[in-house]
Structures are given as structure tokens and as C-alpha cells.
Enzyme design. Structure first.
Site, PDB file in Angstrom:
ATOM      1  N   CYS A  59       0.710  -1.322   0.110  1.00 35.61           N
ATOM      2  CA  CYS A  59      -0.046   0.006   0.036  1.00 35.61           C
ATOM      3  C   CYS A  59       0.705   1.426   0.052  1.00 35.61           C
ATOM      4  O   CYS A  59       1.559   1.500  -0.943  1.00 35.61           O
ATOM      5  CB  CYS A  59      -1.059   0.008   1.139  1.00 35.61           C
ATOM      6  SG  CYS A  59      -2.461   1.070   0.784  1.00 35.61           S
ATOM      7  N   HIS A  71      -3.166  -5.937   0.813  1.00 37.29           N
ATOM      8  CA  HIS A  71      -2.540  -6.123   2.111  1.00 37.29           C
ATOM      9  C   HIS A  71      -2.444  -7.432   2.662  1.00 37.29           C
ATOM     10  O   HIS A  71      -3.422  -8.014   3.363  1.00 37.29           O
ATOM     11  CB  HIS A  71      -3.358  -5.217   3.127  1.00 37.29           C
ATOM     12  CG  HIS A  71      -3.258  -3.750   3.207  1.00 37.29           C
ATOM     13  ND1 HIS A  71      -2.217  -3.191   3.898  1.00 37.29           N
ATOM     14  CD2 HIS A  71      -4.182  -3.012   2.819  1.00 37.29           C
ATOM     15  CE1 HIS A  71      -2.438  -1.910   3.732  1.00 37.29           C
ATOM     16  NE2 HIS A  71      -3.205  -1.679   3.032  1.00 37.29           N
ATOM     17  N   GLU A 102      -0.553  -8.726   4.821  1.00 39.48           N
ATOM     18  CA  GLU A 102      -0.281  -8.813   6.161  1.00 39.48           C
ATOM     19  C   GLU A 102      -1.742  -8.817   7.045  1.00 39.48           C
ATOM     20  O   GLU A 102      -1.678  -9.269   8.091  1.00 39.48           O
ATOM     21  CB  GLU A 102       0.451  -7.581   6.671  1.00 39.48           C
ATOM     22  CG  GLU A 102       0.001  -6.165   6.920  1.00 39.48           C
ATOM     23  CD  GLU A 102      -0.304  -5.524   5.767  1.00 39.48           C
ATOM     24  OE1 GLU A 102      -0.117  -6.100   4.470  1.00 39.48           O
ATOM     25  OE2 GLU A 102      -0.754  -4.347   5.815  1.00 39.48           O
TER      26      GLU A 102
END
Lengths: 80, 248
Positions: B103, B220, B222
Site C-alpha cells: 500500500c 494488504h 499482512e
């Protein structure tokens, strides 16, 4: 103290999503003659004027930080 | 004695695990997501590194997290790119070290010219916060070896400026050299305008540099490391890095 007026604009080949929305809004307001709006940035940079080559310095500032040459064009004007 | 020798062997195995740095800029807000996923799910050592620090000594993988570094002032990532720590990040990348940006981290990597192209405002005039489907384009990289080619993974996005653009020759180079790692598709793996959340050219969601040690992506992974949170499809990216590191 010299002032530098820097204008940064999105390259003409790129779609300006913000500009498109503002154009639509203007059209909706009755300004039907508006065909295109493109939004850029305007910066006023005050410099001491002590450096030797102001032009070279401003160009470097523009190319490194103030504009992203991949997506933007810039122009500037030095007001003494 | 045998127990002792087993214990002695264990630390050396652990020391093969990479040590992660999560760089924090003022305005980073996915730093804790990355830290949590690396520490608690991936079980790797991880530390935060402040943007004013100048060294990444001892770290193997550098993560540039999502967020709004420097308030996204001027352009996303433009000011962060000149933080003290970025000289060390560039040096780490040039040494062949792993650098991963998600991002805002992807935006910083493009501004720093560690990756080509740029990320501009979504063409849909919306901040997009949703799950997307990504097709894995190349699994012969340190970041994607845990996936299959054409595998479709579900990962969230949350951005207003994620439209990837590059000039025609850059795009051609990326495409022909397998450097497009992830593409926005529908759930069947078909890229279409409808499955493109931001207008990115060629539905590009993530790319690598020429050496495949630097990767940036808008989604994302994560935030997609545990099924409980909706998807664990992102974990493969991190386990890939761990495997790649161990094989070095």
C-alpha cells in the site's frame, strides 16, 4: 528575497479523476460549456537567492520532490 | 547429552530465520498489522525501525507498511522517500536484501525509484476498502514460491491512490520478464474491468524489481494471515520470503 512560483500538472496523457468529477459538477450546475477540468498544484517557494545557480537548484527540487516526472510536468517562474 | 546436542542445534536452525524490520513513518498505520503477522503468525523476529534511524544493520527483510506517511502531503510517499532511513533501505535493496512495500509502502518504493511507475488516484473517485481477488502470475520468485501460478487469492485493499501506471515500454518490460506478480481478477482468475478496483493498467496489483528482491503491492497480505480474520491467503507471501531466505 526571490520567490519561485511552481506549477505542477498531471501529464496530459493521464486521466485526472479529480478534474473529471469537478467538470461533471460544473456541468450539473449549468455550466454546460465546460469540456475539461484538470487539477494541478501551485507552490510558492521563497529562497534566499544566495546560491549560485538558482535555475539549476529549482529544477533539481522539482525533479526530486516537488513533481514526479513519471506522472507530472512542472513549470516555474522566478519573481525577483 | 543427546538432549543438549538437540538444544544446541535448535538455535542454529532458528538463526536461519530472517529478521524483519517494519519501518515506521509519521502517519504509518499498518505497521502494527505487519508486526503482528510477522511475530505471531509467521514466528519470525521483528522490530520497528523509526524513519529517523539511519541503519538497518542486522535486518534481513525490510517492510514498508501501509498508511499515510507524512499525511500523504504533496504526493503519496513523496516525502517519506527522503526520510533518513531510506538511504539504508536503498542500500539494503542494492545489496540484494529483501524489501517489501504494501500500500503506502508500494507508493514509497515507486517514489524512491526502487520500483518503476507510479500510483495515482483511483479512477473510480472512491477510496476502496474491500476484499479483492488476485491471480498469482509468477511463482518463481522469493515472494510467491508458496503459491501456484494462476492461483487466486483473497486479500484486502484499502486505498484512494492505487491506480498503477507506467509508460508503455516499462509495462512491456514488466510483463515480458515475469515482474508482474499479482493481478486483480474475478474469483475465477479472469482479469476484467469489473475486477479492477482502481483502474491500474493491465490490472496490475503488485510488481517486482529486476532482481526480484524488491516487491510492492497495493493489497494488504499482512491483513490476510489468519482465517479468523477473513482470509489466510496473504501468509504465503511471508512464508515464501522465509523459505527463500533459508535457501540463500
Amino acid at each position: 528575497m526571490p520567490q519561485v512560483k511552481v506549477t505542477v500538472t498531471l501529464k496530459p496523457s493521464l486521466l485526472d479523476a479529480q478534474g473529471r468529477v469537478v467538470k461533471d459538477a460544473l456541468n450539473n450546475m449549468g455550466y454546460t460549456g465546460v469540456r475539461q477540468v484538470r487539477i494541478g498544484k501551485y507552490m510558492e517557494v521563497e529562497v534566499s537567492g544566495e546560491s549560485g545557480d538558482l535555475d539549476a537548484e529549482i529544477k533539481a527540487m522539482c525533479e526530486k520532490l516537488l513533481a514526479n516526472p513519471v506522472i507530472e510536468d512542472y513549470r516555474y517562474e522566478v519573481i525577483a | 547429552m543427546s538432549t543438549l546436542s538437540t538444544l544446541e542445534k535448535k538455535p542454529s536452525k532458528i538463526s536461519k530465520r530472517p529478521k524483519f524490520a517494519v519501518v515506521r513513518f509519521p502517519g504509518s498505520n499498518c505497521d502494527q498489522d505487519a508486526y503482528f503477522a510477522i511475530k505471531n503468525v509467521l514466528n519470525c523476529p521483528v522490530e520497528y525501525v523509526w524513519h529517523q534511524d539511519k541503519s538497518l544493520k542486522g535486518f534481513d527483510v525490510v517492510v514498508l507498511p501501509g498508511g499515510f506517511s507524512y499525511g500523504d502531503y504533496l504526493r503519496c510517499g513523496a516525502v517519506a522517500r527522503f526520510s533518513n532511513i531510506m538511504d539504508a533501505v536503498v542500500a539494503h535493496a542494492e545489496r540484494g536484501g529483501f524489501v517489501f512495500g504494501t500500500c503506502n509502502g508500494f507508493q514509497v518504493l515507486c517514489e524512491a525509484h526502487l520500483l518503476p511507475g507510479a500510483l495515482v488516484r483511483n479512477n473510480v473517485c472512491q477510496f476502496r476498502c474491500q476484499y479483492v481477488n488476485l491471480r498469482v502470475e509468477n511463482n518463481d520468485t522469493p515472494y510467491t514460491r508458496a503459491y501456484q501460478v494462476d492461483q487466486v487469492i483473497k486479500v484486502p485493499i484499502a486505498h484512494g491512490e492505487g491506480c498503477y501506471i507506467a509508460d508503455a515500454s516499462t509495462l512491456q518490460t514488466l510483463e515480458s520478464s515475469g515482474r508482474v506478480l499479482f493481478r486483480y481478477t474475478n474469483e475465477k482468475g479472469h482479469p476484467s474491468p469489473e475486477s479492477n478496483p482502481n483502474g491500474s493498467l493491465n490490472n496490475i496489483a503488485g510488481i517486482a524489481n529486476a532482481n526480484f528482491n524488491v516487491v510492492g503491492m497495493m493489497p494488504h497480505p499482512e491483513r490476510a494471515c489468519e482465517k479468523l480474520l477473513g482470509s489466510a491467503d496473504g501468509l504465503g507471501l511471508f512464508t515464501s520470503i522465509v523459505t527463500a531466505f533459508a535457501m540463500r
